[in-house]
Design an enzyme around this catalytic site. Structure first.
Site, short mmCIF file in Angstrom:
data_model
loop_
_atom_site.label_atom_id
_atom_site.label_comp_id
_atom_site.label_asym_id
_atom_site.label_seq_id
_atom_site.Cartn_x
_atom_site.Cartn_y
_atom_site.Cartn_z
N ILE A 166 54.09 71.53 74.86
CA ILE A 166 55.00 70.44 75.45
C ILE A 166 55.16 70.76 77.01
O ILE A 166 55.94 69.89 77.64
CB ILE A 166 56.45 70.59 74.99
CG1 ILE A 166 56.73 71.96 75.21
CG2 ILE A 166 56.31 70.47 73.40
CD1 ILE A 166 58.39 72.41 74.70
N GLY A 167 54.38 71.63 77.62
CA GLY A 167 54.42 71.90 79.13
C GLY A 167 53.60 72.81 79.68
O GLY A 167 53.06 73.50 78.95
N GLY A 178 53.58 78.89 83.04
CA GLY A 178 52.90 79.09 82.07
C GLY A 178 52.70 77.83 80.98
O GLY A 178 53.50 76.97 81.06
N LYS A 193 56.72 80.67 75.31
CA LYS A 193 55.86 80.40 76.75
C LYS A 193 54.83 81.53 76.65
O LYS A 193 55.39 82.81 76.54
CB LYS A 193 57.08 80.37 77.77
CG LYS A 193 56.35 80.21 79.06
CD LYS A 193 57.44 80.03 80.06
CE LYS A 193 58.25 81.48 80.51
NZ LYS A 193 59.18 81.13 81.54
N ASP A 207 64.69 79.67 92.16
CA ASP A 207 63.84 78.49 91.76
C ASP A 207 64.63 77.66 90.97
O ASP A 207 64.20 77.31 89.95
CB ASP A 207 62.46 79.12 91.00
CG ASP A 207 61.38 77.90 91.26
OD1 ASP A 207 61.73 77.08 92.01
OD2 ASP A 207 60.67 78.15 90.28
#
Length: 679
Positions: free
Chosen positions: A335-336, A341, A356, A446
């Site tokens: 999905i990403g 990562g 992840k 971040d």
């Protein structure tokens, strides 16, 4: 003889039933009325003519009493109407002249059959229906009105053929010529007579001695005489006599009743079997439920015990677990793909999780170190790790990240202003938690919308920790700088140091993005310019709904202060930022209407009160099929050429109430007073 009938008195309103009268054009052509006395102001009369007798008695071999009242038309009659007036109504209905009608009382016998009782005199016909219950008993016992039925053994049919007035002192033998004429018998044919005794629950008959008088045979008004010719061999049919035919009728009825009982018994057995089946299934379901509940209680107890032993439980997963959860890291599960990562949607023990695969071992170790020590409702829940593949397992958050929700990726629904305010408060709360320990304060470093995930209830959770420490390593440069730069502390470029005020800067940019829905680059300059020109309302994201302007302005000001170019100009997160944001999160979603204010402080009309077509305050707001609210007169008039799918309008009564209250507040203004009076 039939059982004696009873003359029932008619009370006022609700007591016993009244007696039943009988109407006739002439003595041998009756009408019948059956009356039902109810609780209202009308009674019901059933009127039967002679042709009704002929068409319904013995038809197709079926047996009735004198009349099947369920097939007769009824008349509603006021209790104050006189019998004479009702006879006029019969003239209007059937065309029978008034002078040709004669009224008879009928009595209900003990076996629930209705029989003629007595005629009504001319004087009595002037009484209202309500008073006919007090009539005296008929004293004339010299005459009797009897009903005649003919039995045809060949057809096995008993049918009504007429009625006859006889003298009770006369003999049945005297009416034989009349019976032969009615049935079409020859003079030489012998006739035998029977009296029909009882209809319900069974039918009896008794032979009549034709040489005795009617009074000696106890035959009175209303009795039924059945007659047939005497048969001679060999022409004897299956049911040669009235008695055998009536017995056949009773047997058939008994057979039908037995058959119905048998069918009902079979249905009872079937239903009982079904009930037993359902009962067994219910017991199995209850047993399974109790077992699952027991297992759940044990699991909850084990979790509570583990929580008592350790506040941070991190599960260890094997590579095989990760491969099974992601179907061997299938592309369809991914999905990403970011600098942190690859992320996958997985299933572990029938539970959806986010997996992840860290892009580096250092990033993996850094995030494990942070998340194993820090737990908060607005920080993503860390479930476990797989050291073999540097994988981290998190809770599954179905609504994706905040960036996708702001720009409505894949046509997702925009976040409401209330949800956005809550998310701002939740991010602020999570940062306060991370910064709470001054000696070991954790800086995210971040903080961006793509690193904030949204759960099923639109609560936000911060993720992707650890990148900040990698920024500070010598010889490294933040990856994907273009996307990070608008959220990065400007002083980091010169000091190469991240502090808690660096997160405050990122928070300020996120606040402005949620407020406006605009891209982050130079966003603070645009908001500052809008505040200076009193045009902030033009910058606010309209897809969030009617954002209360006062709250929007507070968020814009606090967001700008957080994005100060130097750390000295940025507010303290606890004492200056949280003190503004926290009260906003406690306000209900529909606390106020959006009063758009100018810089001078003068309030203008709420935007929601203005019709998009007429641009005036609405008097009768209506929700149209496009989902928007319009003035009723404007949407129905040809003021716009934009056709709606339909004109099914729904009154917006809540909005009308708010408009009414708003106009009341404007009472010092004569124009608003006039608008209020019009609504």
């Amino acid at each position: 003889m039939p059982p004696p009938y009873s003359h029932i008195k008619v009370p006022q309103r609700c007591c016993d039933l009244p007696r039943d009268p009988f109407f006739s054009r002439r003595l041998d052509s009756p009408h019948q009325r059956k009356i039902h006395w109810g609780f209202g102001f009308l009674t019901t009369w059933w009127v039967v003519r002679e042709e009704d007798f002929r068409s319904r008695i013995g038809e197709d071999g079926h047996y009735f009493d004198l009349i099947d009242f369920s097939a007769i038309e009824g008349f509603n009659v006021p209790p104050t109407m006189t019998i004479l007036r009702f006879k006029e109504k019969l003239t209007e209905k059937f065309g029978t002249p008034l002078q040709c009608q004669r009224l008879w009382w009928w009595a209900r016998r003990q076996n629930n059959t209705y029989r003629v009782d007595r005629p009504l005199t001319t004087e009595e016909e002037n009484l209202p229906v309500l008073n006919t219950n007090s009539l005296p008993t008929w004293s004339n016992m010299d005459d009797a009105l009897v009903f005649l039925k003919h039995y045809d053994p060949g057809k096995a049919q008993l049918r009504y053929v007429g009625l006859l007035s006889v003298k009770v002192a006369s003999r049945p033998s005297e009416i034989l010529p009349k019976l032969r004429s009615l049935a079409g018998f020859c003079l030489s044919e012998t006739i035998e007579l029977y009296e029909e005794i009882k209809f319900e629950p069974s039918v009896w008959c008794e032979a009549i001695d034709i040489h005795n008088t009617f009074s000696a045979g106890e035959i009175i008004t209303g009795d039924i005489i059945c007659f047939q010719k005497i048969l001679k061999p060999p022409d004897i049919p299956k049911y040669p006599s009235v008695a055998s035919f009536l017995q056949h009728v009773c047997d058939q009825k008994t057979y039908e009743e037995v058959r119905k009982v048998h069918i009902l018994e079979e249905e009872i057995v079937t239903l009982k079997h079904q009930a037993d089946t359902y009962l067994v299934q219910k017991e199995k379901a209850v047993t399974a439920y109790d077992q699952l509940k027991h297992e759940r209680d044990n699991a909850v107890q084990q979790v509570n015990e583990l929580r008592d032993q350790s506040t941070h439980i991190i599960l260890d997963f094997s590579r095989k677990d990760m491969e099974q959860a992601t179907e061997h890291f299938k592309n369809a599960r991914e999905i990403g793909d970011t600098e942190y990562g690859h992320t996958y949607k997985g299933m572990i023990h029938n539970m959806k999780v986010l997996i992840k695969l860290s892009s580096s071992q250092k990033l993996f170790q850094q995030e494990v170190s942070i998340l194993s020590q820090w737990r908060h409702p607005n920080i993503i829940t860390f479930i476990g790790v797989c050291s073999e593949v540097s994988a981290l397992v998190y809770e599954w958050l179905p609504n994706g990240n905040l960036e996708d929700r702001i720009i409505c990726t894949n046509n997702s629904a925009p976040l409401s202003w209330y949800n956005r305010t809550q998310i701002i408060g939740e991010i602020c709360c999570a940062l306060l938690f991370l910064h709470s320990n001054k000696s070991t304060a954790l800086v995210h470093g971040d903080l961006r919308p793509c690193n904030i995930l949204i759960d099923a209830n639109y609560r936000s959770k911060i993720c992707n920790f650890g990148m900040s420490n990698l920024f500070l390593q010598l010889g490294t440069f933040p990856p994907n700088l273009t996307a990070r730069l608008p959220y990065m502390d400007p002083e980091f470029n010169t000091t190469e140091e991240l502090t808690t005020l660096s997160d405050v800067y990122s928070l300020g940019v996120i606040i402005l993005r949620l407020l406006t829905g605009m891209p982050p680059l130079t966003l603070s300059e645009k908001v500052a310019e809008a505040l200076g020109s009193d045009s902030l309302h033009l910058l606010i994201d309209k897809s969030a709904g009617d954002w209360p302007y006062i709250e929007a302005k507070q968020l814009a000001l606090i967001g700008l202060s957080c994005t100060g170019m130097t750390r000295k100009k940025r507010p303290d997160l606890l004492n200056e930022v949280w003190i503004v944001i926290e009260p906003l999160t406690r306000k209900p979603p529909a606390a106020t209407w959006p009063y758009l204010q100018s810089a001078s402080g003068d309030s203008s009309v709420p935007a929601a009160f203005i019709c998009p077509i007429s641009m005036e305050i609405m008097k009768d707001p209506q929700v149209a099929s496009d989902g928007f609210t319009y003035e009723a007169e404007a949407i129905r008039s040809p003021m716009t050429n934009l056709a709606l799918p339909n004109l099914n309008l729904v009154p917006n009564r809540v909005l009308r109430s708010f408009i009414h209250g708003y106009l009341q507040q404007q009472q010092p203004n004569p124009a608003y007073q006039q608008q209020l009076s019009e609504t």
